[in-house]
Design an enzyme around this catalytic site. Structure first.
Site, PDB file in Angstrom:
ATOM      1  N   ASP A 153    -124.124  -1.865  -6.379  1.00  0.00           N
ATOM      2  CA  ASP A 153    -122.734  -1.678  -5.854  1.00  0.00           C
ATOM      3  C   ASP A 153    -121.806  -2.408  -6.775  1.00  0.00           C
ATOM      4  O   ASP A 153    -122.176  -3.759  -7.068  1.00  0.00           O
ATOM      5  CB  ASP A 153    -122.636  -2.237  -4.385  1.00  0.00           C
ATOM      6  CG  ASP A 153    -121.572  -1.837  -3.649  1.00  0.00           C
ATOM      7  OD1 ASP A 153    -120.395  -1.677  -3.959  1.00  0.00           O
ATOM      8  OD2 ASP A 153    -121.964  -1.616  -2.490  1.00  0.00           O
ATOM      9  N   ASP A 157    -116.977   0.150  -5.498  1.00  0.00           N
ATOM     10  CA  ASP A 157    -116.508   0.008  -4.279  1.00  0.00           C
ATOM     11  C   ASP A 157    -114.810  -0.124  -4.486  1.00  0.00           C
ATOM     12  O   ASP A 157    -114.385  -0.380  -5.828  1.00  0.00           O
ATOM     13  CB  ASP A 157    -116.922  -1.569  -4.021  1.00  0.00           C
ATOM     14  CG  ASP A 157    -116.197  -2.176  -2.867  1.00  0.00           C
ATOM     15  OD1 ASP A 157    -116.582  -1.725  -1.687  1.00  0.00           O
ATOM     16  OD2 ASP A 157    -115.235  -3.044  -2.961  1.00  0.00           O
ATOM     17  N   GLU A 165    -116.484   5.268  -4.052  1.00  0.00           N
ATOM     18  CA  GLU A 165    -115.986   4.895  -2.746  1.00  0.00           C
ATOM     19  C   GLU A 165    -114.758   5.698  -2.622  1.00  0.00           C
ATOM     20  O   GLU A 165    -113.593   4.971  -2.637  1.00  0.00           O
ATOM     21  CB  GLU A 165    -116.050   3.534  -2.326  1.00  0.00           C
ATOM     22  CG  GLU A 165    -115.929   3.460  -0.693  1.00  0.00           C
ATOM     23  CD  GLU A 165    -115.369   2.319  -0.044  1.00  0.00           C
ATOM     24  OE1 GLU A 165    -115.306   1.770   1.010  1.00  0.00           O
ATOM     25  OE2 GLU A 165    -114.922   1.512  -1.124  1.00  0.00           O
ATOM     26  N   HIS A 203    -121.957   1.136   5.934  1.00  0.00           N
ATOM     27  CA  HIS A 203    -121.967  -0.126   6.764  1.00  0.00           C
ATOM     28  C   HIS A 203    -120.579  -0.472   7.264  1.00  0.00           C
ATOM     29  O   HIS A 203    -120.243  -1.530   7.674  1.00  0.00           O
ATOM     30  CB  HIS A 203    -122.380  -1.124   5.697  1.00  0.00           C
ATOM     31  CG  HIS A 203    -121.647  -1.089   4.314  1.00  0.00           C
ATOM     32  ND1 HIS A 203    -121.817  -0.266   3.399  1.00  0.00           N
ATOM     33  CD2 HIS A 203    -120.665  -2.132   3.952  1.00  0.00           C
ATOM     34  CE1 HIS A 203    -120.512  -0.900   2.630  1.00  0.00           C
ATOM     35  NE2 HIS A 203    -120.054  -1.792   2.984  1.00  0.00           N
ATOM     36  N   ASP A 204    -119.767   0.463   7.178  1.00  0.00           N
ATOM     37  CA  ASP A 204    -118.212   0.049   7.303  1.00  0.00           C
ATOM     38  C   ASP A 204    -117.813   1.043   8.592  1.00  0.00           C
ATOM     39  O   ASP A 204    -116.676   0.887   8.951  1.00  0.00           O
ATOM     40  CB  ASP A 204    -117.144   0.570   6.046  1.00  0.00           C
ATOM     41  CG  ASP A 204    -117.558  -0.302   5.129  1.00  0.00           C
ATOM     42  OD1 ASP A 204    -117.552  -1.511   5.300  1.00  0.00           O
ATOM     43  OD2 ASP A 204    -117.410   0.140   3.892  1.00  0.00           O
TER      44      ASP A 204
END
Ligand code: NOJ
Length: 579
Positions: free
Chosen positions: A131, A236, A298, A361-362
């Site tokens: 990431d 990200d 992302e 994970h969000d």
């Protein structure tokens, strides 16, 4: 669009998708040129390292823990793992606030552990993606500490500074921009008598991408890991690198978000056109490496035309895999909408490679967002089929394959994710989707850790939902995922085009993927809570009924349909056949 939480982000985006302009472009031959690349139809598995596997008994997952589970990932059939940030970090945003880009946080291990993980992963035929957080650093990064010490410091211009509104006492921010995590996006530093800008937490100052030295420094950070052998990056918050140089106020949409802030449309802090020049240069840099390194974005975007820009349109010179979140993060599963979006991916991205995703994970887990309480397991199986049978690369998030549930904290005292405290109770934060991976029944930590006190609690559901028990059950969600992954490798060549069947059916989505060797995969999904009967017309796909055989069905009782022309589908039932 300024959005108050990850939840409303999904809802807002979906509303715009519905209105979004459809831009159909001709299907270029890019799919052919991409055939050789490892990532074209890859299954990429996201690992949230704090919660995957603890190897040293401190209640927090680590790199050696990941190494320990490589055999599992290989058996499941994943091509690559994306590891959420494991660099040194104060952990305000659990790693998304990086204080050193060239190392590993001691709680996750060492650089030597990382190199060993890379080598072991190679032996398991698994690539490693990292990431890369390019929008901001931690406020404890040495660059920011220097930048905030003096306006004369060489690093001052690494960040976005402003003197604030003229003549205002006490100092006031220059405009109405808000942090995605609540409050003003500007924080005042007395030492320099200026505000710095932060799209996320105030501990995450935004880098100033208008300074060429920032680009050089961040590309160096990427090269540090590419030189070690990583296969690429998930970028990200990549849409937010640039802000409006005129610092114009963002339009107020009306209403307030979970933090009590006015809802804004974030047109001046997101998706600014300048970002695409950076991405083109980044792509050239990455393309100089051997073995098809890949850039994943992302990218929560409003429509397929916007997505196409992130590929570089007809030039194919930006990201290879910007995430398409339109289906996976819609407010509901709707056969007609999904059909239209899959059709757009066939025609609207210049033949580039789609990347679909339902979980990360969000966001609350898809089984909970789309589940109706009565058919959750059937819905989870249908989601897996939607993710793993089209012509996409697929992102899976740890635990999705076993049906792990979202378990938000019940009391504010237990919340770890800071937005869960500032937004409580409307926004409970993201702890719920980050609880430890449920491996087995070996201890009360589901095999995740030997420490009774894990950083987030293991949910009691582990007794029924865990890897070990699900491997033993042929009808489990885990085995369903494995069979789908095996099938996507064997049934049709990658790039097999998609023919949509029964196109006017509002509840059943059906399509055939047919390759040049004559192999075909037929997928029929009942996206409704009522039983459906479908008369399949396979003429458009050039397939005759007698040639078909069932390979996968949910529920299993569908395995021997009495009549393949007239398929009886249970609520959220799936039928998959091959020729
Ligand atoms: C997106 C990441 O997925 C999320 O976890 C993080 O908080 C923000 N970007 C800021 O880095």
């Amino acid at each position: 669009m300024q959005i108050g939480s990850w939840r409303t982000a999904r809802q807002g985006a979906q509303a715009l998708i519905a209105l979004g302009a459809l831009l159909f472009c001709s299907h270029a031959g890019a799919a052919d040129t991409q055939k050789a690349k490892w990532w074209t139809n890859a299954v990429i598995y996201e690992i949230y390292p704090r919660s995957f596997q603890d190897s040293n008994g401190d209640g927090v997952g680590d790199l050696n823990g990941i190494e320990h589970r490589l055999a599992y990932l290989e058996k499941l059939g994943v091509d690559a793992i994306w590891i959420a940030p494991m660099y040194p970090s104060p952990q305000v945003d659990f790693g998304y606030d990086i204080s050193d880009y060239d190392n590993v946080d001691p709680q996750y291990g060492t650089l030597a552990d990382f190199d060993r993980l890379l080598a072991s992963a190679r032996a398991h035929h698994i690539k490693i993606l990292l990431d890369m957080v390019l929008n901001h650093t931690s406020d404890k990064h040495r660059w920011f500490l220097a930048a905030a010490s003096s306006r004369e410091d060489a690093k001052h211009d690494f960040y976005v500074w402003n003197n604030g509104r003229a003549g205002s006492t006490p100092p006031a921010p220059p405009n109405n921009w808000e942090s995605f995590f609540g409050g003003s996006a500007w924080t005042f530093v007395p030492a320099v008598q200026q505000f710095y800008y932060h799209k996320f937490y105030r501990q995450q100052p935004d880098l100033n991408w208008r300074n060429p030295a920032v680009e050089r420094a961040m590309f160096d950070a990427m090269r540090f890991w590419l030189d070690r052998g990583v296969a690429g990056f998930r970028l990200d918050a990549i849409t937010t690198l640039f802000e409006d140089p005129e610092l114009r106020d963002e339009p107020v949409v009306g209403g307030t978000n979970a933090y009590g802030d006015p809802v804004l449309n974030d047109i001046y802090t997101s998706d600014m056109p300048e970002v695409h020049d950076v991405i083109k240069r980044m792509r050239s840099m990455v393309d100089r490496y051997p073995d098809s390194r890949v850039l994943i974005g992302e990218t929560y975007l409003q429509n397929t035309a916007a997505l196409d820009q992130w590929y570089g349109g007809a030039n194919h010179n930006e990201l290879q895999l910007p995430m398409d979140t339109q289906i996976g993060f819609a407010t509901k599963l709707d056969a007609a909408v999904i059909r239209r979006q899959l059709q757009e991916l066939e025609t609207g991205i210049h033949g580039s490679q789609p990347l679909l995703v339902f979980d990360n994970h969000d966001n609350p887990r898809s089984i909970d967002r789309f589940g109706d309480g009565a058919h959750d397991m059937e819905i989870a199986k249908l989601i897996a089929a939607l993710l793993l049978t089209p012509r996409d690369a697929a992102l899976l998030y740890q635990g999705e394959e076993i049906g792990q549930r979202t378990a938000p904290p019940k009391r504010i005292e237990d919340v770890k994710d800071p937005i869960g405290r500032s937004g409580w109770p409307k926004e409970k934060g993201r702890d719920g989707e980050r609880t430890p991976m449920q491996w087995d029944l070996s201890n009360a930590q589901a095999g995740f850790s030997t420490d009774a006190k894990t950083w987030l609690p293991v949910t009691p559901s582990y007794r029924a939902i865990n890897v070990e028990s699900e491997w033993a059950d042929p009808d489990s969600l885990l085995n369903w995922h494995k069979k789908l992954i095996d099938l996507r490798r064997q049934a049709v060549a990658h790039g097999a085009h998609t023919v949509f069947l029964d196109e006017r059916n509002p509840r059943v989505l059906s399509y055939a993927r047919v390759d040049s060797d004559g192999k075909a995969l037929i997928v029929v999904l009942n996206i409704s809570a009522q039983p459906q009967t479908v008369s399949l017309d396979l003429n458009a796909a050039g397939v005759r009924h007698g040639q078909l055989s069932t390979v996968l069905a949910s529920p299993v009782s569908m395995h021997r349909p009495s009549d393949e022309k007239k398929l009886q589908l249970a609520p959220y039932g799936c039928w998959i056949g091959t020729r």
